[in-house]
Design a protein around this motif. Structure first.
Motif, short mmCIF file in Angstrom:
data_model
loop_
_atom_site.label_atom_id
_atom_site.label_comp_id
_atom_site.label_asym_id
_atom_site.label_seq_id
_atom_site.Cartn_x
_atom_site.Cartn_y
_atom_site.Cartn_z
N ASP A 205 -10.29 41.86 -19.57
CA ASP A 205 -9.17 41.25 -20.04
C ASP A 205 -7.84 42.04 -20.05
O ASP A 205 -6.70 41.49 -19.88
N LEU A 206 -7.95 43.33 -20.42
CA LEU A 206 -6.98 43.99 -20.63
C LEU A 206 -7.26 45.65 -20.01
O LEU A 206 -8.31 46.13 -20.00
N VAL A 207 -6.30 45.88 -19.10
CA VAL A 207 -6.45 47.08 -18.46
C VAL A 207 -5.26 48.13 -19.07
O VAL A 207 -3.92 47.79 -19.08
N ILE A 208 -5.56 49.17 -19.54
CA ILE A 208 -4.68 50.22 -20.33
C ILE A 208 -4.66 51.42 -19.37
O ILE A 208 -5.59 51.88 -19.02
N ARG A 209 -3.24 52.01 -19.27
CA ARG A 209 -3.25 53.25 -18.57
C ARG A 209 -2.24 54.10 -19.31
O ARG A 209 -1.07 53.81 -19.71
N LEU A 216 -2.77 50.61 -9.99
CA LEU A 216 -4.29 50.64 -10.27
C LEU A 216 -5.09 51.68 -9.80
O LEU A 216 -6.26 51.87 -10.35
N SER A 217 -4.62 52.38 -8.75
CA SER A 217 -5.44 53.50 -8.30
C SER A 217 -6.81 53.03 -7.86
O SER A 217 -7.72 53.97 -8.34
N ASP A 218 -7.02 52.02 -7.24
CA ASP A 218 -8.14 51.49 -6.80
C ASP A 218 -9.14 51.39 -7.81
O ASP A 218 -10.55 51.76 -7.58
N PHE A 219 -8.87 51.01 -9.07
CA PHE A 219 -9.77 50.59 -10.14
C PHE A 219 -10.05 49.31 -10.42
O PHE A 219 -9.09 48.33 -10.72
N LEU A 220 -11.00 49.03 -10.35
CA LEU A 220 -11.59 47.46 -10.75
C LEU A 220 -10.64 46.44 -9.93
O LEU A 220 -10.06 45.48 -10.53
N LEU A 221 -10.69 46.69 -8.74
CA LEU A 221 -9.63 46.01 -8.01
C LEU A 221 -9.88 44.26 -7.75
O LEU A 221 -9.11 43.38 -8.19
N TRP A 222 -11.28 44.21 -7.82
CA TRP A 222 -11.78 42.64 -7.79
C TRP A 222 -11.82 41.81 -9.06
O TRP A 222 -11.07 40.89 -9.34
N GLN A 223 -12.11 42.98 -10.11
CA GLN A 223 -12.28 42.41 -11.40
C GLN A 223 -11.21 41.95 -12.21
O GLN A 223 -10.90 41.36 -13.14
N ALA A 225 -8.16 40.83 -11.16
CA ALA A 225 -7.41 39.62 -10.45
C ALA A 225 -6.52 39.20 -11.70
O ALA A 225 -5.45 38.77 -11.39
N HIS A 226 -7.17 38.97 -12.87
CA HIS A 226 -6.37 38.04 -13.76
C HIS A 226 -6.22 39.03 -15.10
O HIS A 226 -5.96 38.25 -16.00
N SER A 227 -6.38 39.88 -15.10
CA SER A 227 -6.31 41.04 -16.21
C SER A 227 -4.83 41.09 -16.80
O SER A 227 -3.84 41.06 -15.75
N GLU A 228 -4.66 41.42 -17.91
CA GLU A 228 -3.45 41.90 -18.40
C GLU A 228 -3.28 43.43 -18.13
O GLU A 228 -4.28 44.01 -18.62
N PHE A 229 -2.08 43.82 -18.15
CA PHE A 229 -1.95 45.48 -17.98
C PHE A 229 -1.02 45.94 -19.12
O PHE A 229 0.08 45.06 -19.57
N TYR A 230 -1.38 47.10 -19.68
CA TYR A 230 -0.46 47.56 -20.58
C TYR A 230 -0.33 49.08 -20.36
O TYR A 230 -1.44 49.75 -20.41
N PHE A 231 0.92 49.71 -20.18
CA PHE A 231 1.32 51.05 -19.97
C PHE A 231 1.63 51.73 -20.95
O PHE A 231 2.74 51.29 -21.66
N VAL A 232 0.98 52.75 -21.18
CA VAL A 232 1.43 53.74 -22.43
C VAL A 232 2.01 55.09 -22.07
O VAL A 232 1.49 55.50 -20.96
N ARG A 254 0.34 37.59 -25.57
CA ARG A 254 0.63 36.96 -23.98
C ARG A 254 -0.13 35.48 -24.17
O ARG A 254 -1.20 35.17 -24.57
N ASP A 255 0.48 34.90 -23.09
CA ASP A 255 0.01 33.73 -22.61
C ASP A 255 -0.62 33.80 -21.29
O ASP A 255 0.13 33.91 -20.07
N ARG A 256 -2.03 33.84 -21.56
CA ARG A 256 -2.72 34.21 -20.26
C ARG A 256 -2.90 32.84 -19.21
O ARG A 256 -3.42 31.97 -19.81
N ARG A 257 -2.61 32.90 -18.04
CA ARG A 257 -2.45 31.77 -16.97
C ARG A 257 -3.74 31.82 -16.42
O ARG A 257 -3.85 30.85 -15.51
N PHE A 258 -4.11 32.78 -15.95
CA PHE A 258 -5.47 32.91 -14.98
C PHE A 258 -5.34 32.41 -13.53
O PHE A 258 -5.96 31.58 -12.86
N GLY A 259 -3.78 32.63 -13.17
CA GLY A 259 -3.48 32.11 -11.93
C GLY A 259 -3.03 30.75 -11.89
O GLY A 259 -2.42 30.36 -10.72
N ARG A 260 -3.21 30.18 -12.84
CA ARG A 260 -2.40 28.60 -12.89
C ARG A 260 -1.21 28.66 -12.74
O ARG A 260 -0.45 29.34 -13.43
#
Length: 260
Positions: A205-209, A216-223, A225-232, A254-260
């Motif tokens: 659901d959430l990817v933190i870097r 993304l650096s080739d990390f969980l590319l498929w999974q 697709a609809h994640s939220e990102f947060y950069f620290v 955040r209002d997650r839309r999942f591509g909608r």
């Protein structure tokens, strides 16, 4: 914010952390958090330390702490990006040797922590046999644990994972006597998802870097697709619990839309 809070120490920091934690709603908590720990080498260089290994070791200690934060909030799945398949071949050999030793120590440590279940995600054939053995032992040792599920991405590449998933689907289909024409007609995203290294798990659901990098650096590319990102902005070893709690708070708003 008061400088003492930003330092991550003292009573104001602890008060602020407790306030952030109290305001989080369990109903809006992510089910799967993916962490890209970045900036370990830069951290070591800025402190004038002799080798990048000092930064990688500090980053590994921070990842153990990060998992405890996630576990305490009731997040069920966490994925840690520890070593990419590109890193195995492209970095200085001494740095990789040190990093492999540090990852092995971390994996073994996590397999004795709380009630966590450890899983290696990545290509075992790319890894030195001693590290592959430690990861396999950690996975076997924690197989029946029911607590936090910890994915350790080691020797991992997102594009390679998709290739491996498709190969697995084809091999399974051929073993059952099916024709490739039939497979092509019925192949679905869900089928590919089931054959990924993380098959059966919720997508992140959430990817933190950390370190301010925004890629993304080739990390969980498929999974993702609809994640939220947060950069620290903080470098990996400098990540504080309040940084993490702010990320969770931001995700919940955040209002997650999942591509909608």
């Amino acid at each position: 914010m008061n400088a003492r809070v930003d330092e991550g120490r003292g009573p104001l920091y602890r008060l602020y952390s407790r306030r952030l934690r109290r305001r989080l709603d369990p109903a809006t908590m992510p089910r799967h958090v993916a962490m890209m720990i970045d900036g370990n080498r830069r951290w070591a260089r800025q402190l004038g330390l002799a080798t990048p290994a000092h930064g990688h070791r500090a980053g590994a200690a921070k990842m153990r702490e990060f998992l405890e934060w996630c576990d305490d909030l009731g997040i069920p799945v966490v994925s840690l990006y520890l070593l990419s398949s590109d890193n195995v071949t492209k970095r200085d050999s001494q740095e990789i040797e040190d990093l492999i030793e540090i990852i092995a120590e971390l994996a073994d440590s996590l397999s004795h922590a709380r009630n966590w279940r450890v899983k290696h995600v990545g290509r075992t054939d790319l890894l030195p046999p001693p590290l592959a053995r430690v990861l396999a032992e950690a996975e076997e040792r924690t197989r029946d644990n029911t607590g936090l599920h910890v994915n350790l991405a080691v020797g991992y590449g997102g594009r390679a994972e998709i290739v491996d998933a498709v190969r697995s689907i084809i091999a399974q289909h051929e073993a059952s006597g099916g024709r490739l024409e039939d497979l092509a007609a019925h192949l679905t995203p869900e089928m590919i998802g089931e054959h990924l290294y993380t098959g059966g798990q919720p997508d992140p659901d959430l990817v933190i870097r950390t370190s301010g990098e925004q890629r993304l650096s080739d990390f969980l590319l498929w999974q993702s697709a609809h994640s939220e990102f947060y950069f620290v902005e903080a470098l990996g070893p400098d990540l504080r619990e309040v940084d993490f709690l702010r990320a969770i708070r931001d995700y919940a708003d955040r209002d997650r839309r999942f591509g909608r």
